[in-house]
Design a protein around this motif. Structure first.
Motif, PDB file in Angstrom:
ATOM      1  N   LYS A 126       0.821  -1.206   0.000  1.00 26.24           N
ATOM      2  CA  LYS A 126       0.000   0.000   0.000  1.00 26.24           C
ATOM      3  C   LYS A 126       0.858   1.261   0.000  1.00 26.24           C
ATOM      4  O   LYS A 126       0.544   2.254  -0.668  1.00 26.24           O
ATOM      5  N   ASN A 127       1.982   1.194   0.728  1.00 23.63           N
ATOM      6  CA  ASN A 127       2.869   2.358   0.818  1.00 23.63           C
ATOM      7  C   ASN A 127       3.674   2.601  -0.454  1.00 23.63           C
ATOM      8  O   ASN A 127       4.289   3.662  -0.605  1.00 23.63           O
ATOM      9  N   LEU A 128       3.678   1.654  -1.383  1.00 20.30           N
ATOM     10  CA  LEU A 128       4.359   1.863  -2.657  1.00 20.30           C
ATOM     11  C   LEU A 128       3.617   2.871  -3.537  1.00 20.30           C
ATOM     12  O   LEU A 128       4.208   3.461  -4.453  1.00 20.30           O
ATOM     13  N   ASN A 129       2.305   3.029  -3.284  1.00 22.65           N
ATOM     14  CA  ASN A 129       1.487   4.015  -4.014  1.00 22.65           C
ATOM     15  C   ASN A 129       1.548   3.820  -5.526  1.00 22.65           C
ATOM     16  O   ASN A 129       1.731   4.777  -6.292  1.00 22.65           O
ATOM     17  N   LEU A 130       1.411   2.590  -5.961  1.00 21.34           N
ATOM     18  CA  LEU A 130       1.359   2.300  -7.399  1.00 21.34           C
ATOM     19  C   LEU A 130      -0.077   2.455  -7.883  1.00 21.34           C
ATOM     20  O   LEU A 130      -0.976   1.699  -7.468  1.00 21.34           O
ATOM     21  N   TYR A 131      -0.282   3.456  -8.735  1.00 22.21           N
ATOM     22  CA  TYR A 131      -1.627   3.698  -9.254  1.00 22.21           C
ATOM     23  C   TYR A 131      -2.074   2.494 -10.090  1.00 22.21           C
ATOM     24  O   TYR A 131      -1.351   2.010 -10.952  1.00 22.21           O
ATOM     25  N   GLY A 132      -3.287   2.021  -9.838  1.00 20.95           N
ATOM     26  CA  GLY A 132      -3.825   0.877 -10.569  1.00 20.95           C
ATOM     27  C   GLY A 132      -3.546  -0.468  -9.902  1.00 20.95           C
ATOM     28  O   GLY A 132      -4.006  -1.496 -10.395  1.00 20.95           O
ATOM     29  N   VAL A 133      -2.802  -0.471  -8.810  1.00 20.50           N
ATOM     30  CA  VAL A 133      -2.541  -1.697  -8.048  1.00 20.50           C
ATOM     31  C   VAL A 133      -3.300  -1.581  -6.726  1.00 20.50           C
ATOM     32  O   VAL A 133      -3.113  -0.606  -5.979  1.00 20.50           O
ATOM     33  N   TYR A 134      -4.131  -2.571  -6.434  1.00 21.42           N
ATOM     34  CA  TYR A 134      -5.033  -2.471  -5.300  1.00 21.42           C
ATOM     35  C   TYR A 134      -4.951  -3.723  -4.423  1.00 21.42           C
ATOM     36  O   TYR A 134      -4.411  -4.760  -4.812  1.00 21.42           O
ATOM     37  N   LEU A 135      -5.539  -3.601  -3.234  1.00 26.47           N
ATOM     38  CA  LEU A 135      -5.635  -4.711  -2.276  1.00 26.47           C
ATOM     39  C   LEU A 135      -7.106  -5.036  -2.038  1.00 26.47           C
ATOM     40  O   LEU A 135      -7.952  -4.133  -1.998  1.00 26.47           O
ATOM     41  N   ARG A 136      -7.371  -6.315  -1.891  1.00 29.92           N
ATOM     42  CA  ARG A 136      -8.734  -6.728  -1.572  1.00 29.92           C
ATOM     43  C   ARG A 136      -8.683  -7.669  -0.370  1.00 29.92           C
ATOM     44  O   ARG A 136      -7.961  -8.670  -0.402  1.00 29.92           O
TER      45      ARG A 136
END
Length: 560
Positions: A126-136
């Motif tokens: 989450k802290n990488l802040n990669l736009y388009g990469v999410y957690l579920r």
């Protein structure tokens, strides 16, 4: 100019008419897709516990990492090499393969990057802040006792559905049903209205009959024996004589369900219910109790086994030496094949064969466990004397470890057979009387002498009276029998008031020591002794009281 303006207005009017009158449904659908949402209220999978409430299978929170390729490509996120390398490192994968997975289909809106990552890994991602990469958020099954209960509890797949053992057998109950909520959102994502709502159906917990204390002890002792004798495998089953509940069921080799890399299907097999074997001398008590029931012998009858063999046409049944005259108890102590053969042939074959059906051979035990074998017991009209003779000392049929334990629980229960249960019972299932109380008592006394004075001395438990029988059967091969053996011991304790029936199977021990009294009896002693103490069952070794077999008044009145 006026004509051009009029043409534009006519076109707008025509388009409006088409949208409003001719084809409004498609646009309504598109509008709903932008404003209507369905929220899911997921429920955790139910727990599996032992009879005392100890957790055997629980669900822990994890996260799934996924990406939206369309967003990643649109914002050129793949150019952030440093962040993608960090993501690949934490997911333990190659960075180029990870990028390729996202770029393979640029128009896709969903692709898995990793399943079931820990909360700590999720925070890092989450802290990488990669736009388009999410957690579920998801849940993952965890098994605290690992290999000790693996074959009984089973496992789930990556989507949390049971695929083996109790996890599969009670999958519907353990899964529950997620809640659903249909809502209406505005352009800013705020909830305007809840259109409909369906409450979640909580998952149910499953309470097994297993006593984890006995289960752990049994697994440790069995594992030591299998490794020490370099056996192919081993199985052990412990039953509550009074209720038919399974207190312990273990196999070795086993596997760790929390780490499934390199696990073979053969290791995952619950051998206690799937693998069959010829039980050998552990079945000799059936010949004795059948003869006692029929009345062809009494407890003090003496059988002449001279000259130590019997011929049936061109086939011979023999003892290692000529043992001469033997009492019924001595036939069991010395494990005389000639003695049990004479007992089997002293009564109608229907009477003898019924004893095998009565203890459950040739049918399932009632547990409902997935993969349980009914064994092999041939249903034929004609049996030769030689076939009946071999049945009397445990050849010509195949049983499972669970079936063998059930046979001894019937003897310990005063001749009452109950369906076995892998679930904890509030009230025992109703039993069926298959042997008389008197015959069961007499047989139990004889089996006690096997441990005290016969080949089962290694099964003795300090402070307790133990009844049981050794067995050593040769494994069948094409055209006859080979040089591999199965070492067995089965019995009940305490004799004054039987509580536990236990069967130990050591498959193909290597070396010169392979007899059941040497390889299986010590395991029986250690596990039975520990189980009796765990259950706080008082000592009875010095008791002079008459044997009081576990039974209920209703069962006593139905004795024949």
């Amino acid at each position: 100019m006026f004509g051009l303006i009029a043409l534009v207005f006519c076109g707008l009017i025509a388009r409006t008419a088409y949208i409003q009158v001719i084809s409004p449904d498609e646009l309504r659908k598109q509008g709903d897709l932008r404003t209507h949402r369905q929220l899911s209220d997921d429920v955790l999978r139910g727990m599996i516990t032992d009879r005392n409430g100890l957790e055997l299978a629980i669900s822990v929170p994890v996260n799934t990492v996924w990406a939206d390729p369309a967003q990643v490509i649109e914002k050129n996120v793949l150019s952030k090499d440093r962040e993608w390398r960090a993501l690949a490192d934490i997911l333990d994968t190659d960075v180029d393969q990870l990028k390729q997975r996202v770029a393979a289909n640029p128009k896709s809106r969903f692709v898995y990057l990793a399943r079931h990552v820990s909360p700590a890994m999720a925070d890092y991602i989450k802290n990488l802040n990669l736009y388009g990469v999410y957690l579920r958020p998801e849940s993952k099954r965890y098994y605290p006792a690992a290999e000790v209960n693996a074959h009984v509890v089973g496992i789930t797949n990556i989507d949390d559905h049971g695929i083996d053992g109790i996890e599969k057998l009670f999958d519907d109950s353990l899964t529950g049903e997620s809640g659903k909520k249909n809502i209406l959102r505005d352009a800013h994502g705020r909830v305007i209205e809840v259109l409909s709502e369906q409450a979640a159906k909580e998952a149910k917990n499953v309470t097994l009959s297993i006593d984890q204390r006995i289960q752990t002890l049994a697994y440790q002792e069995l594992k030591k024996a299998v490794q020490y004798y370099q056996a192919d495998s081993g199985s052990l089953v412990a039953l509550d004589v009074n209720t038919g509940e399974i207190l312990a069921m273990v196999n070795n080799p086993s596997y760790n369900p929390n780490n499934r890399k390199g696990i073979s299907p053969s290791v995952m097999r619950n051998r206690a219910i799937t693998d069959t074997f010829e039980p050998g001398s552990t079945l000799k008590p059936l010949a004795v109790i059948s003869a006692l029931e029929f009345g062809s012998i009494k407890a003090n009858t003496v059988i002449n086994t001279s000259p130590g063999w019997i011929m049936f046409g061109g086939r011979r049944v023999r003892d290692p030496i000529n043992r001469g005259e033997l009492s019924i108890a001595e036939i069991l102590q010395k494990s005389s094949n000639v003695g049990t053969t004479k007992l089997a042939l002293s009564l109608p074959h229907e009477q003898f064969l019924d004893a095998f059906y009565n203890v459950g051979f040739g049918s399932d035990t009632g547990t409902g466990l997935i993969g349980e074998s009914a064994g092999i017991f041939y249903d034929r009209r004609r049996w030769s004397d030689f076939e009946l003779a071999t049945l009397s000392f445990g050849y010509g049929l195949s049983v499972t470890s669970l079936q063998l334990a059930q046979m001894y629980s019937v003897i310990g229960n005063g001749g009452v057979r109950r369906p076995l249960s892998i679930l904890k019972l509030d009230k025992p299932h109703e039993g069926e009387r298959v042997f008389s109380q008197k015959a069961s008592e007499e047989l139990l006394k004889m089996l006690e002498t096997v441990v005290d004075d016969g080949g089962g001395k290694n099964a003795a438990v300090e402070g307790y009276r133990v009844a049981g029988k050794t067995g050593t059967s040769r494994k069948a091969v094409a055209g006859g029998y080979g040089n591999d053996y199965v070492g067995l011991f089965a019995g009940v304790a305490p004799v004054s008031n039987p509580r536990i029936a236990l069967a130990v199977v050591i498959n193909n021990p290597k070396g010169d020591v392979y007899y059941g009294g040497d390889v299986a009896a010590p395991v029986f002693s250690a596990v039975m002794g520990g189980a009796l103490q765990i259950l706080n069952i008082p000592n009875d070794k010095n008791s002079n009281d008459d044997i009081q077999l576990a039974s209920v008044k209703g069962d006593r009145s139905s004795a024949y």
